[in-house]
Design a protein around this motif. Structure first.
Motif, PDB file in Angstrom:
ATOM      1  N   ASN A 170     -56.854  69.975 -25.902  1.00 15.90           N
ATOM      2  CA  ASN A 170     -55.682  70.334 -26.160  1.00 15.90           C
ATOM      3  C   ASN A 170     -55.401  70.755 -27.691  1.00 15.90           C
ATOM      4  OD1 ASN A 170     -52.928  69.856 -24.900  1.00 15.90           O
ATOM      5  ND2 ASN A 170     -52.590  68.386 -26.634  1.00 15.90           N
ATOM      6  N   PHE A 171     -56.594  71.466 -28.019  1.00 15.87           N
ATOM      7  CA  PHE A 171     -56.492  72.286 -29.343  1.00 15.87           C
ATOM      8  C   PHE A 171     -56.302  71.190 -30.640  1.00 15.87           C
ATOM      9  CE2 PHE A 171     -53.807  75.113 -26.696  1.00 15.87           C
ATOM     10  CZ  PHE A 171     -54.585  75.772 -26.417  1.00 15.87           C
ATOM     11  N   LYS A 172     -56.686  69.983 -30.205  1.00 15.80           N
ATOM     12  CA  LYS A 172     -56.876  68.800 -31.055  1.00 15.80           C
ATOM     13  C   LYS A 172     -55.602  68.779 -32.250  1.00 15.80           C
ATOM     14  CE  LYS A 172     -61.897  69.153 -32.136  1.00 15.80           C
ATOM     15  NZ  LYS A 172     -62.952  69.299 -33.031  1.00 15.80           N
ATOM     16  N   SER A 173     -54.409  69.091 -31.172  1.00 13.37           N
ATOM     17  CA  SER A 173     -53.054  68.906 -31.631  1.00 13.37           C
ATOM     18  C   SER A 173     -52.199  68.013 -31.034  1.00 13.37           C
ATOM     19  CB  SER A 173     -52.337  70.418 -31.969  1.00 13.37           C
ATOM     20  OG  SER A 173     -53.354  71.113 -32.511  1.00 13.37           O
ATOM     21  N   VAL A 174     -50.934  67.499 -31.868  1.00 11.85           N
ATOM     22  CA  VAL A 174     -49.836  66.951 -31.548  1.00 11.85           C
ATOM     23  C   VAL A 174     -48.622  67.537 -31.460  1.00 11.85           C
ATOM     24  CG1 VAL A 174     -48.650  64.627 -31.593  1.00 11.85           C
ATOM     25  CG2 VAL A 174     -51.328  64.705 -31.615  1.00 11.85           C
ATOM     26  N   ASN A 175     -47.857  67.490 -30.652  1.00 10.03           N
ATOM     27  CA  ASN A 175     -46.288  67.943 -30.772  1.00 10.03           C
ATOM     28  C   ASN A 175     -45.198  67.031 -30.902  1.00 10.03           C
ATOM     29  OD1 ASN A 175     -44.872  70.855 -30.679  1.00 10.03           O
ATOM     30  ND2 ASN A 175     -43.870  69.723 -28.867  1.00 10.03           N
ATOM     31  N   TYR A 176     -44.823  67.027 -32.063  1.00 10.69           N
ATOM     32  CA  TYR A 176     -43.793  66.077 -32.311  1.00 10.69           C
ATOM     33  C   TYR A 176     -42.394  66.385 -32.024  1.00 10.69           C
ATOM     34  CZ  TYR A 176     -47.686  63.883 -34.814  1.00 10.69           C
ATOM     35  OH  TYR A 176     -49.078  63.163 -35.030  1.00 10.69           O
ATOM     36  N   SER A 177     -41.500  65.602 -31.385  1.00 16.00           N
ATOM     37  CA  SER A 177     -40.337  66.107 -31.104  1.00 16.00           C
ATOM     38  C   SER A 177     -39.182  65.239 -31.846  1.00 16.00           C
ATOM     39  CB  SER A 177     -39.987  66.067 -29.606  1.00 16.00           C
ATOM     40  OG  SER A 177     -40.039  64.783 -28.982  1.00 16.00           O
ATOM     41  N   PHE A 178     -38.083  65.819 -32.135  1.00 14.88           N
ATOM     42  CA  PHE A 178     -37.141  65.209 -32.835  1.00 14.88           C
ATOM     43  C   PHE A 178     -35.829  65.254 -32.170  1.00 14.88           C
ATOM     44  CE2 PHE A 178     -40.364  66.341 -35.814  1.00 14.88           C
ATOM     45  CZ  PHE A 178     -40.714  65.403 -36.348  1.00 14.88           C
ATOM     46  N   VAL A 179     -35.261  64.150 -31.749  1.00 13.51           N
ATOM     47  CA  VAL A 179     -33.927  64.097 -31.022  1.00 13.51           C
ATOM     48  C   VAL A 179     -32.840  63.346 -31.750  1.00 13.51           C
ATOM     49  CG1 VAL A 179     -32.678  63.711 -28.768  1.00 13.51           C
ATOM     50  CG2 VAL A 179     -35.228  64.571 -28.834  1.00 13.51           C
ATOM     51  N   PRO A 180     -31.761  63.995 -32.371  1.00  9.69           N
ATOM     52  CA  PRO A 180     -30.908  63.397 -33.075  1.00  9.69           C
ATOM     53  C   PRO A 180     -30.055  62.384 -32.051  1.00  9.69           C
ATOM     54  CG  PRO A 180     -30.617  65.539 -33.597  1.00  9.69           C
ATOM     55  CD  PRO A 180     -31.525  65.491 -32.476  1.00  9.69           C
ATOM     56  N   GLU A 181     -29.594  61.104 -32.625  1.00  7.28           N
ATOM     57  CA  GLU A 181     -28.777  60.381 -32.068  1.00  7.28           C
ATOM     58  C   GLU A 181     -27.540  59.788 -33.111  1.00  7.28           C
ATOM     59  OE1 GLU A 181     -28.658  58.907 -29.133  1.00  7.28           O
ATOM     60  OE2 GLU A 181     -30.724  59.307 -28.145  1.00  7.28           O
ATOM     61  N   PRO A 182     -26.582  60.924 -33.452  1.00 12.50           N
ATOM     62  CA  PRO A 182     -25.646  60.902 -34.291  1.00 12.50           C
ATOM     63  C   PRO A 182     -24.948  59.355 -34.540  1.00 12.50           C
ATOM     64  CG  PRO A 182     -25.398  62.791 -33.101  1.00 12.50           C
ATOM     65  CD  PRO A 182     -26.451  61.904 -32.465  1.00 12.50           C
ATOM     66  N   ALA A 183     -24.521  58.748 -33.128  1.00 14.91           N
ATOM     67  CA  ALA A 183     -24.013  57.545 -33.333  1.00 14.91           C
ATOM     68  C   ALA A 183     -24.708  56.409 -33.931  1.00 14.91           C
ATOM     69  CB  ALA A 183     -23.606  57.144 -31.819  1.00 14.91           C
ATOM     70  N   LEU A 184     -26.081  56.503 -33.962  1.00 15.56           N
ATOM     71  CA  LEU A 184     -27.128  55.536 -34.369  1.00 15.56           C
ATOM     72  C   LEU A 184     -27.559  55.769 -35.724  1.00 15.56           C
ATOM     73  CD1 LEU A 184     -29.056  54.871 -30.999  1.00 15.56           C
ATOM     74  CD2 LEU A 184     -27.239  53.637 -31.842  1.00 15.56           C
ATOM     75  N   LEU A 236     -29.303  66.468 -39.242  1.00 12.16           N
ATOM     76  CA  LEU A 236     -28.571  66.289 -38.159  1.00 12.16           C
ATOM     77  C   LEU A 236     -28.211  67.932 -37.653  1.00 12.16           C
ATOM     78  CD1 LEU A 236     -26.832  64.976 -35.804  1.00 12.16           C
ATOM     79  CD2 LEU A 236     -24.915  65.018 -37.532  1.00 12.16           C
ATOM     80  N   ALA A 237     -27.834  68.659 -38.551  1.00 11.70           N
ATOM     81  CA  ALA A 237     -27.864  70.229 -38.111  1.00 11.70           C
ATOM     82  C   ALA A 237     -28.893  70.943 -37.442  1.00 11.70           C
ATOM     83  CB  ALA A 237     -27.580  70.989 -39.499  1.00 11.70           C
ATOM     84  N   CYS A 238     -29.736  70.193 -37.491  1.00 13.46           N
ATOM     85  CA  CYS A 238     -31.139  70.904 -36.742  1.00 13.46           C
ATOM     86  C   CYS A 238     -31.199  70.789 -35.316  1.00 13.46           C
ATOM     87  CB  CYS A 238     -32.426  70.393 -37.220  1.00 13.46           C
ATOM     88  SG  CYS A 238     -32.891  70.571 -38.872  1.00 13.46           S
ATOM     89  N   GLY A 239     -30.167  69.823 -34.733  1.00 17.49           N
ATOM     90  CA  GLY A 239     -30.454  69.470 -33.193  1.00 17.49           C
ATOM     91  C   GLY A 239     -31.759  69.326 -32.884  1.00 17.49           C
ATOM     92  N   GLU A 240     -32.297  69.578 -31.777  1.00 15.03           N
ATOM     93  CA  GLU A 240     -33.708  69.091 -31.344  1.00 15.03           C
ATOM     94  C   GLU A 240     -34.429  69.885 -31.844  1.00 15.03           C
ATOM     95  OE1 GLU A 240     -33.869  68.019 -27.071  1.00 15.03           O
ATOM     96  OE2 GLU A 240     -31.848  67.168 -26.977  1.00 15.03           O
ATOM     97  N   ARG A 241     -35.686  69.621 -32.200  1.00 13.30           N
ATOM     98  CA  ARG A 241     -36.815  70.443 -32.634  1.00 13.30           C
ATOM     99  C   ARG A 241     -37.961  69.837 -32.424  1.00 13.30           C
ATOM    100  NH1 ARG A 241     -35.480  74.913 -36.459  1.00 13.30           N
ATOM    101  NH2 ARG A 241     -33.231  75.063 -36.239  1.00 13.30           N
ATOM    102  N   SER A 242     -39.092  70.616 -32.395  1.00 15.76           N
ATOM    103  CA  SER A 242     -40.497  70.020 -32.401  1.00 15.76           C
ATOM    104  C   SER A 242     -41.365  70.877 -33.296  1.00 15.76           C
ATOM    105  CB  SER A 242     -40.958  70.458 -30.843  1.00 15.76           C
ATOM    106  OG  SER A 242     -41.144  71.897 -30.644  1.00 15.76           O
ATOM    107  N   TRP A 243     -42.282  70.026 -33.464  1.00 14.78           N
ATOM    108  CA  TRP A 243     -43.289  70.370 -34.706  1.00 14.78           C
ATOM    109  C   TRP A 243     -44.679  70.165 -34.231  1.00 14.78           C
ATOM    110  CZ3 TRP A 243     -42.972  67.953 -40.322  1.00 14.78           C
ATOM    111  CH2 TRP A 243     -43.857  68.893 -41.175  1.00 14.78           C
ATOM    112  N   PRO A 244     -45.375  71.448 -33.854  1.00 13.38           N
ATOM    113  CA  PRO A 244     -47.072  71.031 -33.545  1.00 13.38           C
ATOM    114  C   PRO A 244     -47.715  70.951 -34.852  1.00 13.38           C
ATOM    115  CG  PRO A 244     -46.262  73.401 -33.450  1.00 13.38           C
ATOM    116  CD  PRO A 244     -45.187  72.591 -33.748  1.00 13.38           C
ATOM    117  N   LEU A 245     -48.770  69.878 -34.856  1.00  8.97           N
ATOM    118  CA  LEU A 245     -49.348  69.618 -35.920  1.00  8.97           C
ATOM    119  C   LEU A 245     -50.933  68.979 -35.631  1.00  8.97           C
ATOM    120  CD1 LEU A 245     -47.005  67.395 -38.163  1.00  8.97           C
ATOM    121  CD2 LEU A 245     -47.889  69.586 -38.822  1.00  8.97           C
TER     122      LEU A 245
END
Length: 500
Positions: A170-184, A236-245
């Motif tokens: 798996n390319f020795k990598s991890v994909n991190y995802s970020f999902v905003p929860e504005p109410a929380l 918050l303005a980013c919405g859902e994003r992912s970041w492979p590292l």
């Protein structure tokens, strides 16, 4: 001859760059001598534009064309890697009183889904549900020097800097995802794949700022191999994003992934997942084949995947003789104690791969031509790699005339459509070009279809400390070739430089 081709030929006769290309270089404050160019109709006579084409230059990722065409030329588009799985000890009623050995042989595409399938096959086909010993990961097919992923540019967590490995998972990598929860007031954080023993912050606070530098705003703390912590906030303005590292614990990545997946599949393990060589007496349970080479080189060229290119490069010496394991046989009955004969596993060093590729260049284009190349690695992620644009153009001509032309061309980014050339919207579908970028290199090489229906080989490479500013000039050159247009009045050639 039609006027378009005469127009292109006039540029070479005038020993000048097209006017729009020279103007773009001037706007970027780049000297014409920093640019090397070959434009030549496929299979049709001398170059119609040749500028600084003989001196070897740093090609950056354009060097992947050498690696991938060499592989197709020697192995064919249907060739595949194999990852054999071996058993030690008797197997009764799903319980293996021994160990499982997964032997890496360079497969660049053992992504998490295919690792999952391999382990499921171990359960379903080989009948192993409990392992009283260990799961052993054999990396010995490649003998590689100790290197840090940050050696090249000081950024060890970029997936493009992951080091090759005979058992690359798996390319020795991890994909991190970020999902905003504005109410929380926070964003949920998830990682894919999950790795045994690695903890990741489940949430990160939201912020109201712009999305411009959202990665910097997160302030990731990545050095701890057991925990990934985000000390900042997520806009918050980013919405859902992912970041492979790339993983901090590159050496332990494979063991963590296999441990996690095996247990998720309901498998039981008495020992541990560890690195080690294939022991004597092991028997072959099955062999998992990779996707075909043609599919793999699409990923390498379209998305300029460095570690996949390195895997291919290091596989070539052994693959050209044979890397396939012995015929697959089912596990021997427990009572018999029989063991299948093991295939020989050659060990490849980087110098073996470099020598192999040099020999291929010499056999294909002659020893003198091969001297125009300095082979450092297979990806072009190098400060030392060199190749002359003239030799690269010869390689592209040879590829066009070869039986594997369709596979190589279809692996290249298509202008305005996909891969690293998606940005060229003004030339949608008209160019199949490999891109190259380093701190001091900007490059394009491949094929361009003109308005007159002619196909041209194009090689354009800029070596200069400000090469990043050269993209508009390279784009102008592509447009000039597409239009079959004559050059503007010739400027004087750069001193000691250029075209015939």
């Amino acid at each position: 001859m039609a006027s378009g081709l005469l127009g292109l030929a006039a540029a070479a006769q005038a020993q000048a760059l097209p006017g729009e290309v020279e103007a773009a270089l001037k706007r970027a404050k780049l000297p014409a001598s920093a640019l090397s160019v070959v434009v030549q109709e496929v299979g049709n006579g001398p170059p119609v534009l040749a500028w600084n084409e003989q001196p070897p230059v740093n090609p950056a990722s354009v060097f992947k064309l050498v690696t991938t065409f060499a592989a197709l030329d020697q192995l064919g588009p249907a060739w595949s890697w194999s990852t054999p799985v071996y058993l030690t000890g008797p197997l009764r009623d799903g319980v293996l009183d021994g160990s499982v050995v997964i032997q890496g042989r360079g497969d660049p595409k053992l992504v998490v889904e295919r690792v999952w399938l391999l382990l499921r096959r171990l359960q379903q086909q080989a009948g192993v549900r409990e392992i009283r010993g260990d799961i052993v990961l054999d990396h010995s097919a490649f003998a590689l020097p100790e290197r840090s992923p940050g050696d090249f540019d000081g950024e060890p967590y970029k997936p493009q800097n992951v080091q090759p490995d005979a058992l690359l998972l798996n390319f020795k990598s991890v994909n991190y995802s970020f999902v905003p929860e504005p109410a929380l007031g926070f964003a949920r954080v998830a990682m894919e794949p999950v790795l045994a023993g690695l903890q990741v912050d489940a949430t990160v606070p939201l912020s109201t700022g712009p999305c411009d530098d959202w990665r910097l705003a997160l302030k990731p703390q990545l050095t701890d191999p057991l925990r990934v912590h985000f000390a900042g906030s997520y806009p918050l303005a980013c919405g859902e994003r992912s970041w492979p590292l790339a993983a901090a614990d590159a050496q332990g990545y494979g063991a963590r992934l296999v441990d996690q997946l095996w247990r998720e599949l309901g498998g039981r393990l008495g020992g541990s997942v560890r690195d080690g060589p294939l022991p004597p007496g092991a028997r072959l349970a099955f062999d998992q084949a990779s996707p075909p080479l043609a599919e793999v080189i699409r990923d390498i060229n379209k998305y300029s995947n460095n570690v996949m290119a390195e895997q291919l490069f290091l596989s070539l010496p052994a693959a050209s003789t044979s890397m396939q394991p012995a015929a697959v046989a089912p596990p021997a009955p427990a009572a018999s104690g029989a063991a299948a004969a093991l295939p020989a596993l050659p060990t490849t060093r980087p110098e073996d791969a470099r020598d192999h590729l040099r020999r291929w260049l010499a056999s294909r284009f002659g020893e003198a031509a091969a001297q125009q190349a300095v082979v450092d690695n297979g990806s072009g992620l190098s400060r030392e790699a060199r190749i002359s644009p003239a030799l690269l153009a010869r390689l592209l001509q040879a590829a066009w005339a070869s039986p594997v032309m369709p596979e190589l061309v279809s692996s290249l980014p298509v202008s305005g459509t996909d891969g690293t050339l998606k940005r060229l919207n003004a030339t949608i579908g008209r160019a199949h070009l490999k891109t190259g970028s380093l701190r001091d290199v900007a490059a394009l090489a491949g094929y361009v279809l003109s308005d007159k229906g002619r196909r041209y080989v194009l090689v354009a490479i800029v070596n200069h400390p400000n090469a990043v500013a050269a993209r508009p000039a390279l784009d102008a050159l592509v447009q000039w070739v597409i239009r079959d247009t004559p050059a503007l009045p010739a400027p004087s050639a750069a001193p000691g430089c250029c075209a015939r």
